[in-house]
Design an enzyme around this catalytic site. Structure first.
Site, PDB file in Angstrom:
ATOM      1  N   ARG A 241      41.135 -81.764  -6.132  1.00  0.00           N
ATOM      2  CA  ARG A 241      39.781 -81.370  -5.725  1.00  0.00           C
ATOM      3  C   ARG A 241      39.139 -80.423  -6.745  1.00  0.00           C
ATOM      4  O   ARG A 241      38.632 -79.358  -6.402  1.00  0.00           O
ATOM      5  CB  ARG A 241      39.777 -80.784  -4.307  1.00  0.00           C
ATOM      6  CG  ARG A 241      40.375 -81.761  -3.308  1.00  0.00           C
ATOM      7  CD  ARG A 241      40.342 -81.307  -1.875  1.00  0.00           C
ATOM      8  NE  ARG A 241      41.083 -82.267  -1.050  1.00  0.00           N
ATOM      9  CZ  ARG A 241      41.308 -82.151   0.251  1.00  0.00           C
ATOM     10  NH1 ARG A 241      40.819 -81.118   0.912  1.00  0.00           N
ATOM     11  NH2 ARG A 241      41.998 -83.062   0.901  1.00  0.00           N
ATOM     12  N   GLU A 332      38.541 -92.188 -18.707  1.00  0.00           N
ATOM     13  CA  GLU A 332      37.367 -91.672 -18.009  1.00  0.00           C
ATOM     14  C   GLU A 332      37.415 -91.951 -16.515  1.00  0.00           C
ATOM     15  O   GLU A 332      37.072 -91.076 -15.704  1.00  0.00           O
ATOM     16  CB  GLU A 332      36.094 -92.284 -18.588  1.00  0.00           C
ATOM     17  CG  GLU A 332      34.839 -91.719 -17.930  1.00  0.00           C
ATOM     18  CD  GLU A 332      33.564 -92.373 -18.416  1.00  0.00           C
ATOM     19  OE1 GLU A 332      32.761 -91.663 -19.033  1.00  0.00           O
ATOM     20  OE2 GLU A 332      33.379 -93.586 -18.161  1.00  0.00           O
TER      21      GLU A 332
END
Length: 435
Positions: A241, A332
């Site tokens: 997170r 990515e």
């Protein structure tokens, strides 16, 4: 009340010092305030409440000030550590400015608890919140956030320091589906118009007292939250997170520095099991100008962004250099799903705060290291250590605050708050000093 539909911000560079005005002559919350919440007055014009004791409750306490009614500016005539004794402070009454910059050195640190904002028009600046495991047994259910918004709106959390939470360090949350059957109704009942800017979000505790076990978490932006700006923050040593955006979120993440993420870096997830029969909403994310550096706890195949679950996503990504510790470029994008979500790559942002100008990534690390965290002019030992670990590529994800020295032990300090020394509209000193 300010009619925010009529307000238009003048253009302002990220971190700029001048205080721009709004179309109706209303000042920004403070010099450099950013995002959809930038026009919040907080407690401007309200009564001044002085915190005069480090006690957890009672007359002169921080808890009493934050729980008070009416527009209010909370200032400090005491510095040191406030032990919340495992009882979060719940803020239910709107129009509040919490001005940690007014405290005498070493400033204010909260331990053994956090703050929950359940209202609107709130500004929180220059405080440290370090809940800690407090000796609780593993998986025992002591689950505490550093600071969370729950169904709140028009909130700015700026230049604060968060560490050692056993749930999230810093989050925007609320109910997913309250208010009716339409997404427009849901979005008016959960957190919205939120800015998290220039904070240090570090060392969420991993295998500590959360009932689920591993729970080192940086920032959660919950389902259907909208108009969220996360800018200029330092994320360090959080397993996951760094940040997580849930289903249907509309958010911009820009110019953050992320160091030593463990199992997740940036993350988007709509989980069908949590949405039930509700129709899935397409998320909208703009991720621009962030810098990521892997560290000792970063898994070797970690991608910069993971899209997980079943929901579709409109995605604008630009200028986000991300490397593993050895200099190898991170992949990515990674997808984890039993139903391949549709990821629509956009050439421009689908939503953007008026007047917000993003920095190029080449400037981000120096800027964040200089600006992030509570009282950057006089950081405490924890923040100094975190910044040194970022500089040197050291440190790791931890399970307990005692692994890095435990709760701070500092003496109580005192200094009168003199109104004449301060610009009460922006809570900056008239002589230009930081505090």
């Amino acid at each position: 009340m300010i009619d925010r539909r009529r307000l238009m911000l003048t253009a302002v560079a990220v971190g700029a010092l001048p205080l721009p005005v709004l179309a109706e002559g209303e000042a920004l919350a403070f010099p450099g305030a950013l995002g959809w919440a930038a026009s919040t007055p907080g407690g401007r014009g309200g009564r001044i409440i002085r915190v005069t004791t480090l006690a957890d409750e009672g007359e002169g306490s921080l808890r009493a000030a934050l729980e008070a009614e009416g527009p209010r500016i909370v200032v400090f005539e005491v510095g040191g550590v406030i032990d919340l004794q495992r009882r979060d402070i719940r803020v239910a009454n709107p129009f509040l400015t919490l001005a940690g910059q007014t405290a005498p050195e070493p400033g204010i640190t909260l331990i053994r608890g956090g703050i929950s904002l359940r209202t609107h028009d709130v500004i929180v600046r220059h405080v440290r919140i370090r809940p800690g495991a407090d000796g609780a047994a593993g998986k025992s259910g002591w689950e505490v956030d550093g600071l969370t918004t729950s169904g709140a709106h028009d909130v700015i959390v700026d230049q604060c320091s968060f560490s050692w939470a056993t749930d999230e360090n810093l989050s925007a949350s609320g109910p997913r589906f309250d208010g009716g059957d339409r997404v427009e109704q849901w979005r008016t009942h959960t957190s919205r118009r939120i800015t998290f800017s220039r904070n240090i979000v570090s060392e969420g505790l991993s295998n500590a007292s959360h009932v689920k076990g591993e729970h080192s978490k940086g920032t959660l932006i919950h389902d259907n939250a909208t108009q969220v700006l996360i800018v200029g923050n330092l994320y360090a040593h959080d397993h996951e997170r760094n940040q997580l955006f849930k289903g249907g979120v509309h958010a911009v993440s820009a110019n953050n520095l992320i160091y030593n993420p463990g199992n997740r870096c940036m993350h988007y997830a709509l989980n069908a099991s949590e949405w039930g029969d509700h129709p899935w909403e397409v998320g909208q994310l703009s991720i621009v100008g962030n810098v990521t550096r892997g560290g000792p706890s970063t898994r070797a195949d970690l991608p910069f962004l993971i899209v997980e679950g079943q929901g579709d996503l409109d995605l604008y990504v630009h200028d986000n250099p991300a490397q593993h510790a050895g200099g190898r470029t991170m992949q990515e994008l990674g997808v984890i799903s039993d139903r391949e979500p549709k990821i629509r790559r956009l050439s421009t942002s689908p939503h953007w705060p008026v007047g917000f100008r993003v920095r190029p990534s080449s400037e981000v690390e120096a800027w964040v290291m200089a600006e992030a965290g509570a009282r950057p002019w006089a950081r405490d030992a924890v923040d100094r250590r975190i910044l040194e670990e970022v500089r040197t590529g050291t440190g790791r994800i931890i399970d307990d605050e005692r692994e890095v020295g435990g709760y701070p032990v500092v003496g109580e300090t005192r200094r009168l708050f003199v109104e004449a020394d301060w610009d009460l509209a922006s809570l900056t000193r008239k002589d230009g000093a930081p505090s």
